[in-house]
Design a protein around this motif. Structure first.
Motif, PDB file in Angstrom:
ATOM      1  N   GLU A  54       0.831  -1.208   0.000  1.00 37.63           N
ATOM      2  CA  GLU A  54       0.000   0.000   0.000  1.00 37.63           C
ATOM      3  C   GLU A  54       0.865   1.257   0.000  1.00 37.63           C
ATOM      4  O   GLU A  54       0.572   2.228  -0.713  1.00 37.63           O
ATOM      5  CB  GLU A  54      -0.959   0.011   1.204  1.00 37.63           C
ATOM      6  CG  GLU A  54      -1.767   1.307   1.219  1.00 37.63           C
ATOM      7  CD  GLU A  54      -2.875   1.357   2.274  1.00 37.63           C
ATOM      8  OE1 GLU A  54      -3.296   0.285   2.756  1.00 37.63           O
ATOM      9  OE2 GLU A  54      -3.318   2.477   2.586  1.00 37.63           O
ATOM     10  N   ARG A  68      -8.716   6.196   1.039  1.00 34.64           N
ATOM     11  CA  ARG A  68      -8.377   4.864   1.536  1.00 34.64           C
ATOM     12  C   ARG A  68      -8.090   3.943   0.362  1.00 34.64           C
ATOM     13  O   ARG A  68      -8.699   4.073  -0.697  1.00 34.64           O
ATOM     14  CB  ARG A  68      -9.554   4.299   2.356  1.00 34.64           C
ATOM     15  CG  ARG A  68      -9.961   5.192   3.516  1.00 34.64           C
ATOM     16  CD  ARG A  68      -8.852   5.375   4.547  1.00 34.64           C
ATOM     17  NE  ARG A  68      -8.586   4.144   5.270  1.00 34.64           N
ATOM     18  CZ  ARG A  68      -9.189   3.794   6.402  1.00 34.64           C
ATOM     19  NH1 ARG A  68     -10.070   4.594   6.967  1.00 34.64           N
ATOM     20  NH2 ARG A  68      -8.913   2.661   6.992  1.00 34.64           N
ATOM     21  N   LEU A  70      -8.212   0.038  -0.741  1.00 33.65           N
ATOM     22  CA  LEU A  70      -8.786  -1.246  -0.350  1.00 33.65           C
ATOM     23  C   LEU A  70      -8.305  -2.341  -1.305  1.00 33.65           C
ATOM     24  O   LEU A  70      -8.230  -2.123  -2.516  1.00 33.65           O
ATOM     25  CB  LEU A  70     -10.326  -1.181  -0.378  1.00 33.65           C
ATOM     26  CG  LEU A  70     -10.960   0.022   0.322  1.00 33.65           C
ATOM     27  CD1 LEU A  70     -12.489  -0.035   0.187  1.00 33.65           C
ATOM     28  CD2 LEU A  70     -10.575   0.073   1.797  1.00 33.65           C
ATOM     29  N   PHE A  71      -7.971  -3.483  -0.736  1.00 40.84           N
ATOM     30  CA  PHE A  71      -7.537  -4.635  -1.534  1.00 40.84           C
ATOM     31  C   PHE A  71      -8.651  -5.687  -1.463  1.00 40.84           C
ATOM     32  O   PHE A  71      -8.813  -6.347  -0.444  1.00 40.84           O
ATOM     33  CB  PHE A  71      -6.212  -5.186  -0.997  1.00 40.84           C
ATOM     34  CG  PHE A  71      -5.056  -4.237  -1.188  1.00 40.84           C
ATOM     35  CD1 PHE A  71      -4.831  -3.189  -0.301  1.00 40.84           C
ATOM     36  CD2 PHE A  71      -4.196  -4.375  -2.260  1.00 40.84           C
ATOM     37  CE1 PHE A  71      -3.762  -2.298  -0.489  1.00 40.84           C
ATOM     38  CE2 PHE A  71      -3.122  -3.502  -2.452  1.00 40.84           C
ATOM     39  CZ  PHE A  71      -2.920  -2.465  -1.560  1.00 40.84           C
ATOM     40  N   LEU A  72      -9.406  -5.806  -2.560  1.00 41.74           N
ATOM     41  CA  LEU A  72     -10.627  -6.612  -2.556  1.00 41.74           C
ATOM     42  C   LEU A  72     -10.529  -7.779  -3.536  1.00 41.74           C
ATOM     43  O   LEU A  72      -9.492  -7.991  -4.163  1.00 41.74           O
ATOM     44  CB  LEU A  72     -11.822  -5.725  -2.917  1.00 41.74           C
ATOM     45  CG  LEU A  72     -11.968  -4.408  -2.140  1.00 41.74           C
ATOM     46  CD1 LEU A  72     -13.183  -3.634  -2.632  1.00 41.74           C
ATOM     47  CD2 LEU A  72     -12.083  -4.666  -0.654  1.00 41.74           C
ATOM     48  N   TYR A 191     -11.537   2.200  -9.253  1.00 39.43           N
ATOM     49  CA  TYR A 191     -11.380   0.761  -9.038  1.00 39.43           C
ATOM     50  C   TYR A 191     -10.696   0.120 -10.233  1.00 39.43           C
ATOM     51  O   TYR A 191     -10.734   0.650 -11.347  1.00 39.43           O
ATOM     52  CB  TYR A 191     -12.712   0.076  -8.727  1.00 39.43           C
ATOM     53  CG  TYR A 191     -13.779   0.093  -9.808  1.00 39.43           C
ATOM     54  CD1 TYR A 191     -14.740   1.089  -9.836  1.00 39.43           C
ATOM     55  CD2 TYR A 191     -13.843  -0.918 -10.769  1.00 39.43           C
ATOM     56  CE1 TYR A 191     -15.743   1.094 -10.800  1.00 39.43           C
ATOM     57  CE2 TYR A 191     -14.848  -0.927 -11.733  1.00 39.43           C
ATOM     58  CZ  TYR A 191     -15.791   0.086 -11.752  1.00 39.43           C
ATOM     59  OH  TYR A 191     -16.774   0.080 -12.717  1.00 39.43           O
ATOM     60  N   TYR A 227     -17.893  -1.122   1.608  1.00 33.80           N
ATOM     61  CA  TYR A 227     -16.545  -0.527   1.607  1.00 33.80           C
ATOM     62  C   TYR A 227     -16.051  -0.215   3.014  1.00 33.80           C
ATOM     63  O   TYR A 227     -14.890  -0.411   3.344  1.00 33.80           O
ATOM     64  CB  TYR A 227     -16.536   0.780   0.805  1.00 33.80           C
ATOM     65  CG  TYR A 227     -16.668   0.618  -0.695  1.00 33.80           C
ATOM     66  CD1 TYR A 227     -15.806  -0.214  -1.403  1.00 33.80           C
ATOM     67  CD2 TYR A 227     -17.640   1.323  -1.409  1.00 33.80           C
ATOM     68  CE1 TYR A 227     -15.913  -0.350  -2.782  1.00 33.80           C
ATOM     69  CE2 TYR A 227     -17.754   1.198  -2.781  1.00 33.80           C
ATOM     70  CZ  TYR A 227     -16.891   0.361  -3.469  1.00 33.80           C
ATOM     71  OH  TYR A 227     -17.000   0.237  -4.819  1.00 33.80           O
ATOM     72  N   TYR A 230     -14.275  -2.926   4.885  1.00 30.90           N
ATOM     73  CA  TYR A 230     -12.881  -3.147   4.470  1.00 30.90           C
ATOM     74  C   TYR A 230     -11.970  -2.034   4.961  1.00 30.90           C
ATOM     75  O   TYR A 230     -10.844  -2.277   5.390  1.00 30.90           O
ATOM     76  CB  TYR A 230     -12.793  -3.274   2.940  1.00 30.90           C
ATOM     77  CG  TYR A 230     -13.373  -4.577   2.457  1.00 30.90           C
ATOM     78  CD1 TYR A 230     -12.594  -5.733   2.440  1.00 30.90           C
ATOM     79  CD2 TYR A 230     -14.697  -4.661   2.070  1.00 30.90           C
ATOM     80  CE1 TYR A 230     -13.134  -6.937   2.028  1.00 30.90           C
ATOM     81  CE2 TYR A 230     -15.246  -5.856   1.657  1.00 30.90           C
ATOM     82  CZ  TYR A 230     -14.458  -6.997   1.639  1.00 30.90           C
ATOM     83  OH  TYR A 230     -14.993  -8.190   1.240  1.00 30.90           O
ATOM     84  N   SER A 235      -8.656  -4.039   4.985  1.00 25.81           N
ATOM     85  CA  SER A 235      -8.956  -4.979   3.890  1.00 25.81           C
ATOM     86  C   SER A 235      -8.844  -6.441   4.325  1.00 25.81           C
ATOM     87  O   SER A 235      -8.629  -7.326   3.504  1.00 25.81           O
ATOM     88  CB  SER A 235      -8.065  -4.744   2.666  1.00 25.81           C
ATOM     89  OG  SER A 235      -8.267  -3.453   2.149  1.00 25.81           O
ATOM     90  N   TYR A 237     -11.253  -8.038   6.411  1.00 26.11           N
ATOM     91  CA  TYR A 237     -12.494  -8.494   7.037  1.00 26.11           C
ATOM     92  C   TYR A 237     -12.585 -10.007   6.921  1.00 26.11           C
ATOM     93  O   TYR A 237     -12.913 -10.698   7.885  1.00 26.11           O
ATOM     94  CB  TYR A 237     -13.696  -7.822   6.365  1.00 26.11           C
ATOM     95  CG  TYR A 237     -15.009  -8.469   6.748  1.00 26.11           C
ATOM     96  CD1 TYR A 237     -15.495  -8.373   8.049  1.00 26.11           C
ATOM     97  CD2 TYR A 237     -15.727  -9.216   5.828  1.00 26.11           C
ATOM     98  CE1 TYR A 237     -16.669  -9.002   8.425  1.00 26.11           C
ATOM     99  CE2 TYR A 237     -16.908  -9.843   6.188  1.00 26.11           C
ATOM    100  CZ  TYR A 237     -17.380  -9.739   7.483  1.00 26.11           C
ATOM    101  OH  TYR A 237     -18.526 -10.369   7.845  1.00 26.11           O
ATOM    102  N   PRO A 240      -7.980 -12.073   2.493  1.00 29.05           N
ATOM    103  CA  PRO A 240      -7.749 -11.414   1.201  1.00 29.05           C
ATOM    104  C   PRO A 240      -6.920 -12.308   0.281  1.00 29.05           C
ATOM    105  O   PRO A 240      -6.352 -13.304   0.735  1.00 29.05           O
ATOM    106  CB  PRO A 240      -6.975 -10.157   1.603  1.00 29.05           C
ATOM    107  CG  PRO A 240      -6.222 -10.562   2.829  1.00 29.05           C
ATOM    108  CD  PRO A 240      -7.058 -11.604   3.535  1.00 29.05           C
ATOM    109  N   TRP A 245      -1.794  -9.994  -3.707  1.00 28.90           N
ATOM    110  CA  TRP A 245      -1.482  -8.727  -3.021  1.00 28.90           C
ATOM    111  C   TRP A 245       0.039  -8.533  -2.956  1.00 28.90           C
ATOM    112  O   TRP A 245       0.584  -7.466  -3.243  1.00 28.90           O
ATOM    113  CB  TRP A 245      -2.128  -8.763  -1.632  1.00 28.90           C
ATOM    114  CG  TRP A 245      -2.140  -7.498  -0.837  1.00 28.90           C
ATOM    115  CD1 TRP A 245      -1.259  -6.453  -0.919  1.00 28.90           C
ATOM    116  CD2 TRP A 245      -3.079  -7.151   0.195  1.00 28.90           C
ATOM    117  NE1 TRP A 245      -1.594  -5.482  -0.008  1.00 28.90           N
ATOM    118  CE2 TRP A 245      -2.704  -5.881   0.693  1.00 28.90           C
ATOM    119  CE3 TRP A 245      -4.182  -7.804   0.759  1.00 28.90           C
ATOM    120  CZ2 TRP A 245      -3.402  -5.247   1.727  1.00 28.90           C
ATOM    121  CZ3 TRP A 245      -4.872  -7.167   1.788  1.00 28.90           C
ATOM    122  CH2 TRP A 245      -4.494  -5.895   2.263  1.00 28.90           C
TER     123      TRP A 245
END
Ligand SMILES: *Cc1c(COP(=O)(O)O)cnc(C)c1O
Length: 361
Positions: A54, A68, A70-72, A191, A227, A230, A235, A237, A240, A245
């Motif tokens: 990040e 922010r 986020l890695f989803l 995104y 969102y 996360y 990220s 939750y 991942p 990543w």
């Protein structure tokens, strides 16, 4: 067989130095005695990998503190739903610029959650160009404006960022993020699926301005599509895509070593210009896209004599130039020229195309 030049639109070519580093660390990541694939996502080692990735992305894009990252999962396609589930509040409406297949898919999905309105583009341009700024007509009361800076399939790309005023701008940057410098402040939410210009498939990146992270738009929004959840859980939750990543972080650092986004932009511009110059100089090849809308990342072209297409692709394959076939919905050819495609790959393609024209033209 050695490495080929892979012009795939995605999953796409990755930088060779990154693949080599990942290979060297595959069994034992930096003395941990295990592969990154085998690590707990909540352990110290993976936390370091995640934080470092990040930080590198923030440096590259100069991401302001009130955004922010986020890695989803779920790809850009999941974002077609996740964006309206979070931002398209009851009674509100969202504006869409329609420049091709991906923007239409995003719009169709959003329409399941609320009102959508066409703010520019659409069928009338035949999807051969993006609308000019004066052709855009935004609703100042819209909850957000959605657009697709680069249409991966059609090969049309915006050379400017639309001015949506105070309405948050949401962009599907799957196939153009990190290809050149970008002013993140112009956007409410960005995104991108990873498998074009970031890393392996399975990871989806979201960069979102903090003020957009409220309660989701509807109470029925699943927790894994919220969102805020996360953002509040780094990220994590749920589990991942750890390996993707990690590789994304290696790609970010590779871009930095190569000179950052300015250097990427210059190189990508040169690569695209070489290919389009050939298309323009020839009656044998055609570019279906208006000059001011041509994508640096996905160059589409056809052969004037379509009957030669199969021979073109076959010859390309045997010359180590892979995956040049256009998307099944539009046909023709497409050369994806993402960051990791070296200039030598474009030179080899241009040389092959000249020679094919000489023999068949
Ligand atoms: C590839 C792509 C998508 C779809 O991505 P998935 O990861 O398959 O969901 C959406 N939008 C754009 C612009 C793309 O290039």
């Amino acid at each position: 067989m050695g490495r080929v030049f892979n012009f795939s639109s995605g999953p796409a070519v990755l930088p060779q130095p990154v693949l080599e580093k990942v290979q060297s660390e595959l069994l034992d990541w930096q003395g941990s005695g295990m592969s990154v694939m085998e690590m707990s996502h909540r352990g110290e080692d993976f936390t370091a990998i995640a934080t470092r990735a990040e930080a590198a992305l923030r440096r590259l894009l100069d991401i302001p503190d009130d955004y922010r990252v986020l890695f989803l999962q779920g790809g850009a396609t999941a974002q077609f739903s996740m964006v309206p589930m979070n931002l398209l509040r009851e009674g509100g409406s969202a504006d869409f610029i329609d420049t091709g297949i991906w923007s239409r898919k995003a719009m169709a999905e959003a329409a399941r959650y609320g009102r959508v309105r066409l703010a520019g583009g659409g069928e009338r341009n035949g999807y051969a160009r993006v609308p000019t700024p004066d052709e855009l007509d935004f609703d100042p009361a819209a909850l957000y404006v959605h657009y697709t800076p680069n249409e991966t399939i059609g090969g049309v790309e915006f050379s400017y960022v639309p001015d949506s005023g105070s309405v948050p701008l949401v962009a599907d940057m799957s196939s153009t993020i990190l290809s050149r410098p970008l002013d993140v402040r112009r956007f409410g939410l960005i995104y991108a699926g990873a498998q074009k210009n970031i890393g392996p498939a399975g990871l989806t990146l979201v960069i979102v301005r903090e003020d957009l992270l409220g309660e989701p738009a509807t109470a029925a929004t699943p927790t894994v599509f919220d969102y805020r959840v996360y953002a509040d859980n780094a990220s994590m939750y749920n589990t991942p895509p750890t390996f993707a990543w990690y590789i994304a972080g290696e790609v970010f650092e590779w871009i930095e070593r190569e000179g950052g986004l300015k250097a990427m932009g210059e190189r990508n511009h040169r690569k695209a210009a070489k290919l389009y110059a050939l298309l323009d100089a020839s009656d044998f090849y055609r570019s279906p896209v208006a000059v001011d809308s041509r994508s640096w990342m996905n160059a589409t072209f056809t052969l004037a004599d379509e009957a030669l297409s199969a021979a073109f692709l076959e010859g390309a394959e045997s010359s180590g130039l892979k995956n040049l076939k256009g998307h099944r919905s539009v046909g023709g050819m497409r050369a994806s020229l993402y960051n990791a495609m070296p200039e030598a790959g474009v030179d080899a393609l241009v040389e092959y195309m000249r020679e094919f024209e000489r023999v068949h033209g």
